[in-house]
Every structure is written in structure tokens, then in C-alpha cells.
Design a protein around this motif. Structure first.
Motif, short mmCIF file in Angstrom:
data_model
loop_
_atom_site.label_atom_id
_atom_site.label_comp_id
_atom_site.label_asym_id
_atom_site.label_seq_id
_atom_site.Cartn_x
_atom_site.Cartn_y
_atom_site.Cartn_z
N THR A 5 0.78 -1.39 0.32
CA THR A 5 -0.34 -0.23 0.10
C THR A 5 0.34 1.07 -0.31
O THR A 5 0.40 1.66 -0.58
CB THR A 5 -0.57 0.44 1.18
OG1 THR A 5 -2.13 -1.34 0.96
CG2 THR A 5 -1.97 1.37 1.02
N LYS A 8 2.15 1.81 -2.94
CA LYS A 8 1.73 2.01 -4.63
C LYS A 8 0.61 3.63 -4.19
O LYS A 8 0.69 4.35 -4.63
CB LYS A 8 -0.28 1.90 -3.70
CG LYS A 8 -1.26 1.78 -5.24
CD LYS A 8 -2.63 0.83 -4.98
CE LYS A 8 -3.54 0.83 -3.71
NZ LYS A 8 -4.34 0.00 -3.27
N TRP A 9 0.85 4.25 -3.05
CA TRP A 9 0.23 5.51 -2.69
C TRP A 9 2.09 6.49 -2.83
O TRP A 9 1.61 7.85 -3.04
CB TRP A 9 -0.43 5.88 -1.35
CG TRP A 9 -1.51 5.49 -1.09
CD1 TRP A 9 -2.37 4.08 -0.58
CD2 TRP A 9 -2.94 5.27 -1.69
NE1 TRP A 9 -3.09 3.56 -1.20
CE2 TRP A 9 -3.63 5.04 -2.25
CE3 TRP A 9 -3.26 7.06 -3.13
CZ2 TRP A 9 -4.90 5.33 -2.25
CZ3 TRP A 9 -4.24 7.44 -3.25
CH2 TRP A 9 -5.25 6.56 -3.46
N CYS A 114 -11.91 4.26 1.31
CA CYS A 114 -11.92 3.67 0.46
C CYS A 114 -10.51 2.94 -0.13
O CYS A 114 -10.56 2.08 -1.19
CB CYS A 114 -11.81 4.16 -1.17
SG CYS A 114 -10.38 5.85 -1.09
N SER A 115 -9.19 3.16 0.55
CA SER A 115 -8.19 2.68 0.38
C SER A 115 -6.96 1.08 1.35
O SER A 115 -6.51 1.08 1.07
CB SER A 115 -7.05 3.76 0.55
OG SER A 115 -7.65 4.42 -1.05
N THR A 157 -14.39 -0.68 -9.69
CA THR A 157 -13.27 -1.65 -8.68
C THR A 157 -12.20 -2.49 -9.22
O THR A 157 -11.23 -2.71 -8.77
CB THR A 157 -14.12 -2.03 -7.59
OG1 THR A 157 -14.78 -0.88 -7.07
CG2 THR A 157 -13.62 -2.29 -6.20
N SER A 161 -8.82 -0.88 -7.73
CA SER A 161 -7.66 -1.01 -6.58
C SER A 161 -6.71 -1.27 -6.75
O SER A 161 -6.17 -1.50 -6.14
CB SER A 161 -8.92 -2.28 -6.27
OG SER A 161 -8.64 -3.34 -7.08
N GLY A 164 -5.04 2.65 -6.97
CA GLY A 164 -5.62 3.94 -6.52
C GLY A 164 -6.85 3.00 -4.96
O GLY A 164 -6.13 2.14 -4.59
N PRO A 165 -8.15 4.00 -5.12
CA PRO A 165 -9.43 3.41 -4.02
C PRO A 165 -10.06 2.58 -4.79
O PRO A 165 -10.07 2.46 -5.89
CB PRO A 165 -9.63 4.91 -3.87
CG PRO A 165 -9.67 5.46 -5.78
CD PRO A 165 -8.26 5.39 -5.37
N ASP A 166 -10.99 1.76 -3.76
CA ASP A 166 -12.05 1.18 -4.41
C ASP A 166 -12.71 1.51 -4.48
O ASP A 166 -12.67 2.99 -3.71
CB ASP A 166 -12.66 -0.02 -3.20
CG ASP A 166 -11.00 -1.12 -3.20
OD1 ASP A 166 -10.31 -1.33 -4.05
OD2 ASP A 166 -12.04 -2.45 -2.20
#
Lengths: 203, 127
Positions: A5, A8-9, A114-115, A157, A161, A164-166
Motif C-alpha cells: 500500500t 502504491k501511494w 476507500c483505500s 473497482t 483497486s 488507487g481506491p476501491d
């Protein structure tokens, strides 16, 4: 620390403001300002990101902020410096926060759950560090129960996903499942963009 | 609906634009040798896909979910209507443009109406 995670960010950080910084933030500004206007006491802000929300904070607060991505917090530095209060930002995973139990009067989130990879356990971590009777104040986007939007968001999603976010999280239900008592849900756009207010039961 | 004029114009603009684009793609792609159901489903999917891609640049200017979801609805409906129509009978470019633009407008108004019913503080139901 959840390194997948974090990576990813970190990767999203350089272009995050371009994608989220004008249309979405201007559209959501009045609702975020209203939510954040309730800030008082010992405050935790979860997932500060690049600090896009900081201009909407009321002046003069003392805020502990965390984010899983050091690259995001690097981007946030100028906004932290411009804030007319005190923001102490640190890299931390919501699932493994180093704060003691019952530390905060209020916790704020903004497009965060969401993340978070394990949302119910993440919310349980927030409950641990929130004082009994303390407030959880969330600005979130969730899935929809209305067709065809539900179907669209479930399909999206599958792609979003990965980067980024769901788009289809049942965050209101997750808040309840984590043991909070919901006091208000305010739909801002359809049943997708909303504010959620909840408290940690005193007992 | 968002009453700020910048966002009202943005909502109309992006929805009409995506519906027009999908109508044009359907017009150029689908002919009367196509099966009507295949044309309808395929162009619905193409409409949603195009909307998802174009919602990214449109979202930079006008918002996130408030742009993405109506655009996908506009793209889907425009592909469905124009794709199906073009498979049934020969249509002209101006007909495709007219129907596409109208579908975009109808979609954005539908979302505004739905939003006006759903938005606001919700009544909490005790479990």
C-alpha cells in the motif's frame, strides 16, 4: 507497515494533486469545511496525503496527522507550513499505530477508507486510540445501492483497486461493524459521497 | 444538484460531450447488418468504457464521482439507443448527433433529480 500500500501511494504522490486537486476539492470544499469546523481538542487526522484538506481546517488547531506514504507527506510540507496552527505529520500505518489507547478526542478522515486494505480492522484501530465518547468524523466515498451505479462501481473497482481506491466499499456498515455508534450519515452526492459521524461508546 | 454555475455548466457539458462522442462512434461502427441486441450491448459497453477514460480529464476540472457516474450513464445510454437504432435502420449523422445530445441532457437531468431525492441527512434505522 503495509509496504504494498505504501508503494502504491508513493507512486501516486507526484500526480495526486493534478488528479484530485481542482475539480473534486472545489466541489467538496463547502462540505469538508463544515465537517472540519467541528475540530476541537486532541485531534488525529488520518491519511493526510498531500495536504489538500489543510486549507479547510479551522485556524489554530493542534492536529496529529498520519499517512502511510512518505512521498505524500513530502508533497504536503508546504501546506503544513502555511497552516495557522500546529500539524504534526508522521508516516504510520493505521493498522499499526503507535499511539496509546484512548488518546484522541476526535478522529477525522477524508477519502481514506476507500483505500485502507483492511477497513474494519483499520476502524477498530481508530476506536482503540479514540477516547470513550470521542467522535469519528468521516468524509468518504462509498459504493452505491442504486442500479446502474452499483454495477458501474463494482466494475470500476476491478481496475481502480490496482492503482488507487476501491469504488464500492460499504463504509457505513464497516463503521458499525468496528463497534462505533453512528450518529449521522449525510449524503452529499447520491448515496456515494457522504459524511459519516460516529462515536465510540462510553462503556 | 450542485447550484454553483461552474459545476452546472460542467455537468451539462461533459455529459452532452460524452453522449455525442458515443453516438458518433455508434453511427460509424454499427450498420443494419448487425444484430440489434449485439449492437445494443456492445455499444453500451463501449459507451461506458469511453466515459470511464474521459472522466479522468473531465474530473480534473469538474469533480470526481459527480462527473464519473453521470458520464458513464450518458455514455451507456447513448451507446444503447444509437447503437440499437443504427442496427434497425439506416440513420443520418444529424440524427445520431441529435439523439446523442438529447440522451446526454436527459441523463444529467435524471442524475440531478435522483440526487435531489437521495441527498441530505439520512434517517438512521436501529438494528
Amino acid at each position: 507497515m503495509d509496504l504494498i500500500t505504501q508503494k502504491k501511494w508513493d507512486k501516486a504522490a507526484p500526480t495526486f494533486d493534478l488528479m484530485a486537486g481542482k475539480g473534486a476539492e472545489e466541489r467538496w470544499e463547502p462540505f469538508k469545511r463544515e465537517l472540519f469546523s467541528a475540530m476541537q481538542g486532541n485531534i488525529l487526522f488520518l491519511a493526510l496525503g498531500t495536504g489538500l484538506d489543510i486549507p479547510f481546517f479551522p485556524a489554530g488547531q493542534s492536529i496529529q496527522a498520519i499517512d502511510i506514504s512518505p512521498k505524500m507527506l513530502e508533497q504536503a510540507e508546504p501546506r503544513i507550513a502555511d497552516y495557522s496552527g500546529d500539524i504534526n505529520a508522521s508516516v504510520m500505518d493505521v493498522h499499526n499505530m503507535s499511539f496509546e489507547d484512548n488518546s484522541f478526542d476526535q478522529i477525522f478522515t477524508s477519502c481514506t477508507f476507500c483505500s485502507v486494505p483492511d477497513p474494519i480492522n483499520g476502524l477498530k484501530s481508530l476506536k482503540r486510540v479514540l477516547k470513550p465518547g470521542g467522535e469519528l468524523m468521516m468524509f468518504e466515498h462509498t459504493g452505491s445501492r442504486y442500479y446502474p451505479f452499483k454495477l458501474m462501481m463494482d466494475m470500476m473497482t476491478l481496475i481502480t483497486s490496482k492503482i488507487g481506491p476501491d469504488m464500492n466499499r460499504p463504509t457505513v456498515e464497516n463503521v458499525t461493524a468496528a463497534g462505533f455508534e453512528i450518529t449521522e450519515v449525510n449524503h452529499i452526492f447520491l448515496d456515494v459521497v457522504k459524511t459519516i459521524k460516529a462515536t465510540k461508546p462510553a462503556g | 444538484m450542485d447550484k454553483r454555475i461552474y459545476f452546472v455548466i460542467g455537468d451539462v457539458l461533459v455529459n452532452v460531450a460524452i453522449a455525442l462522442l458515443v453516438a458518433l462512434v455508434s453511427f460509424w461502427l454499427v450498420s443494419t447488418n448487425w444484430n440489434m441486441m449485439v449492437a445494443m450491448w456492445l455499444m453500451m459497453f463501449v459507451g461506458m468504457l469511453l466515459a470511464m477514460l474521459l472522466a479522468l480529464p473531465a474530473g480534473i476540472l469538474f469533480g470526481a464521482m459527480e462527473v464519473m457516474l453521470p458520464m458513464k450513464l450518458s455514455g451507456m445510454l447513448s451507446g444503447m439507443v444509437v447503437g440499437m437504432w443504427a442496427a434497425m435502420q439506416p440513420i443520418t449523422l444529424s440524427q445520431a448527433i441529435g439523439v446523442g445530445g438529447t440522451v446526454g441532457l436527459i441523463s444529467v437531468v435524471l442524475v440531478w433529480l435522483l440526487n435531489s431525492r437521495i441527498r441530505g441527512v439520512q434517517t438512521l434505522v436501529e438494528n
